[in-house]
Design a protein around this motif. Structure first.
Motif, PDB file in Angstrom:
ATOM      1  N   GLY B  25     -26.637   9.715  27.917  1.00 15.66           N
ATOM      2  CA  GLY B  25     -25.448   9.713  28.748  1.00 15.66           C
ATOM      3  C   GLY B  25     -25.318   8.383  29.469  1.00 15.66           C
ATOM      4  O   GLY B  25     -26.258   7.586  29.515  1.00 15.66           O
ATOM      5  N   ILE B  26     -24.141   8.146  30.023  1.00 14.63           N
ATOM      6  CA  ILE B  26     -23.841   6.836  30.608  1.00 14.63           C
ATOM      7  C   ILE B  26     -23.475   6.980  32.086  1.00 14.63           C
ATOM      8  O   ILE B  26     -22.695   7.861  32.455  1.00 14.63           O
ATOM      9  CB  ILE B  26     -22.682   6.176  29.828  1.00 14.63           C
ATOM     10  N   LEU B  79     -21.581   9.332  37.120  1.00 13.87           N
ATOM     11  CA  LEU B  79     -21.770   9.846  35.761  1.00 13.87           C
ATOM     12  C   LEU B  79     -20.410   9.805  35.063  1.00 13.87           C
ATOM     13  O   LEU B  79     -19.426  10.340  35.576  1.00 13.87           O
ATOM     14  CB  LEU B  79     -22.313  11.277  35.809  1.00 13.87           C
ATOM     15  N   ILE B 153     -13.830  17.346  31.371  1.00 12.16           N
ATOM     16  CA  ILE B 153     -14.436  16.043  31.126  1.00 12.16           C
ATOM     17  C   ILE B 153     -14.977  15.986  29.700  1.00 12.16           C
ATOM     18  O   ILE B 153     -15.807  16.807  29.322  1.00 12.16           O
ATOM     19  CB  ILE B 153     -15.590  15.795  32.116  1.00 12.16           C
ATOM     20  N   PRO B 155     -17.472  14.550  27.276  1.00 13.33           N
ATOM     21  CA  PRO B 155     -18.747  13.845  27.483  1.00 13.33           C
ATOM     22  C   PRO B 155     -18.836  12.548  26.685  1.00 13.33           C
ATOM     23  O   PRO B 155     -18.388  12.470  25.541  1.00 13.33           O
ATOM     24  CB  PRO B 155     -19.784  14.861  26.990  1.00 13.33           C
ATOM     25  N   LEU B 156     -19.424  11.543  27.306  1.00 11.89           N
ATOM     26  CA  LEU B 156     -19.606  10.215  26.726  1.00 11.89           C
ATOM     27  C   LEU B 156     -21.088  10.008  26.414  1.00 11.89           C
ATOM     28  O   LEU B 156     -21.945  10.267  27.255  1.00 11.89           O
ATOM     29  CB  LEU B 156     -19.125   9.162  27.732  1.00 11.89           C
ATOM     30  N   VAL B 157     -21.364   9.532  25.195  1.00 10.84           N
ATOM     31  CA  VAL B 157     -22.748   9.328  24.751  1.00 10.84           C
ATOM     32  C   VAL B 157     -22.890   7.922  24.180  1.00 10.84           C
ATOM     33  O   VAL B 157     -22.018   7.463  23.439  1.00 10.84           O
ATOM     34  CB  VAL B 157     -23.133  10.361  23.664  1.00 10.84           C
ATOM     35  N   HIS B 164     -19.959   7.460  21.719  1.00 14.16           N
ATOM     36  CA  HIS B 164     -19.449   8.667  21.063  1.00 14.16           C
ATOM     37  C   HIS B 164     -18.871   9.607  22.112  1.00 14.16           C
ATOM     38  O   HIS B 164     -19.230   9.558  23.292  1.00 14.16           O
ATOM     39  CB  HIS B 164     -20.572   9.392  20.309  1.00 14.16           C
ATOM     40  N   ARG B 165     -18.000  10.490  21.641  1.00 18.54           N
ATOM     41  CA  ARG B 165     -17.386  11.517  22.461  1.00 18.54           C
ATOM     42  C   ARG B 165     -17.797  12.869  21.891  1.00 18.54           C
ATOM     43  O   ARG B 165     -17.643  13.127  20.700  1.00 18.54           O
ATOM     44  CB  ARG B 165     -15.865  11.347  22.370  1.00 18.54           C
ATOM     45  N   LEU B 166     -18.338  13.748  22.739  1.00 20.97           N
ATOM     46  CA  LEU B 166     -18.701  15.091  22.293  1.00 20.97           C
ATOM     47  C   LEU B 166     -17.486  16.012  22.416  1.00 20.97           C
ATOM     48  O   LEU B 166     -16.713  15.907  23.360  1.00 20.97           O
ATOM     49  CB  LEU B 166     -19.821  15.671  23.149  1.00 20.97           C
ATOM     50  N   ASP B 167     -17.349  16.917  21.456  1.00 15.47           N
ATOM     51  CA  ASP B 167     -16.301  17.940  21.550  1.00 15.47           C
ATOM     52  C   ASP B 167     -16.716  19.141  20.694  1.00 15.47           C
ATOM     53  O   ASP B 167     -17.868  19.238  20.253  1.00 15.47           O
ATOM     54  CB  ASP B 167     -14.938  17.375  21.141  1.00 15.47           C
TER      55      ASP B 167
END
Lengths: 173, 173
Positions: B25-26, B79, B153, B155-157, B164-167
């Motif tokens: 995570g960032i 975050l 939100i 999530p950003l990875v 990357h974007r989680l979905d």
């Protein structure tokens, strides 16, 4: 945060909510404890320094596995991919028989359990132990690295109590 | 690791390769330094303990921003989600003008810069500083938490030098 909600007290629940929104890679940590091999799944492993090679992680020391792990001299940090989801779940499950045959492993010559399916295994010596509440932050120097033969590792991510797999579709432009 | 490659020496390159395969995570860390606001993007933030609320991270102390940050008494850990990709990139870019107007921010009453678009902002007091090579591991107690108003939100990875974007599509069964 277009309309800030103001400074709230840092309740444990709000803190947990914040970190549920913070994704993490997944590792399994193993060591040879006084009563046999121990291991657990951790989402806190990160790189600290490449020269010298040092990583850090934290664990809650409530479980007997964690207590044995943080007292070990050396341990193995296995970085997992999506193909190792079963390993991640096994080592996160309370009371599971982790070394009873469900996962392929063998002891290294130095004694620590090596999970043979992990794409990366980093044998480490613990350098520092920092107790914080009921948890421990550890820094460990990497002594040797084993890389698996699979060059096409699908990344595994933990987020909001679920697992995700990164691929071309999740990539941002 | 069906055909182990054997224990290799822990070269810096192999260590970096291993952690390129480890998603994260960032966060953006900000503080009020002696010469003004400082901030940087970090992929090492993790939760240590919910009671008391403590987090940990590490930074290379080579940059002047990082040197000011690790010496601060308090800092803000933001975050980030995928909608904040621009912020993540700005605070990761060498020599960028991070507080010059490209990002919405204002100083908190206590002085630290708050990035107003972050979905979560945790104001922290540094508890421990552990130097390791050219880096520093820090543990910080959370003093207060601001949650943004966006409940959805993405999530950003960070993985292998990309975001990357989680979905739903990345979710494993």
């Amino acid at each position: 945060m277009t309309a800030p909600t103001g400074h709230a007290l840092p309740t444990a629940e709000l803190f947990k909510d914040a970190f549920r929104a913070h994704p993490a890679g997944i590792a399994v940590l193993t060591a040879q404890g006084p009563e046999g091999p121990v291991g657990l799944t951790a989402s806190s492993v990160s790189s600290v320094s490449a020269e010298p090679p040092v990583l850090a992680f934290s664990v809650s020391t409530a479980s007997s596995s964690a207590a044995a792990l943080v007292q070990a001299d050396t341990l193995v940090v296995h970085l997992l991919g999506a193909d190792q989801l079963g390993i991640a779940r096994l080592f996160a499950a309370r009371g599971a028989d982790r070394f009873g045959g469900a996962v392929d492993w063998h002891p290294l010559p130095s004694g620590e359990p090596l999970l043979t399916d992990a794409p990366w295994a980093l044998r480490c010596r613990i350098l520092h132990r920092l107790p914080v509440g009921g948890s421990m932050i550890l820094a460990a120097e990497v002594l040797s690295i084993e890389q698996g033969t699979d060059d096409n590792i699908a990344p595994l991510v933990y987020h909001n109590r679920s697992y995700h797999r990164l691929d071309e579709r999740s990539l941002l432009g």
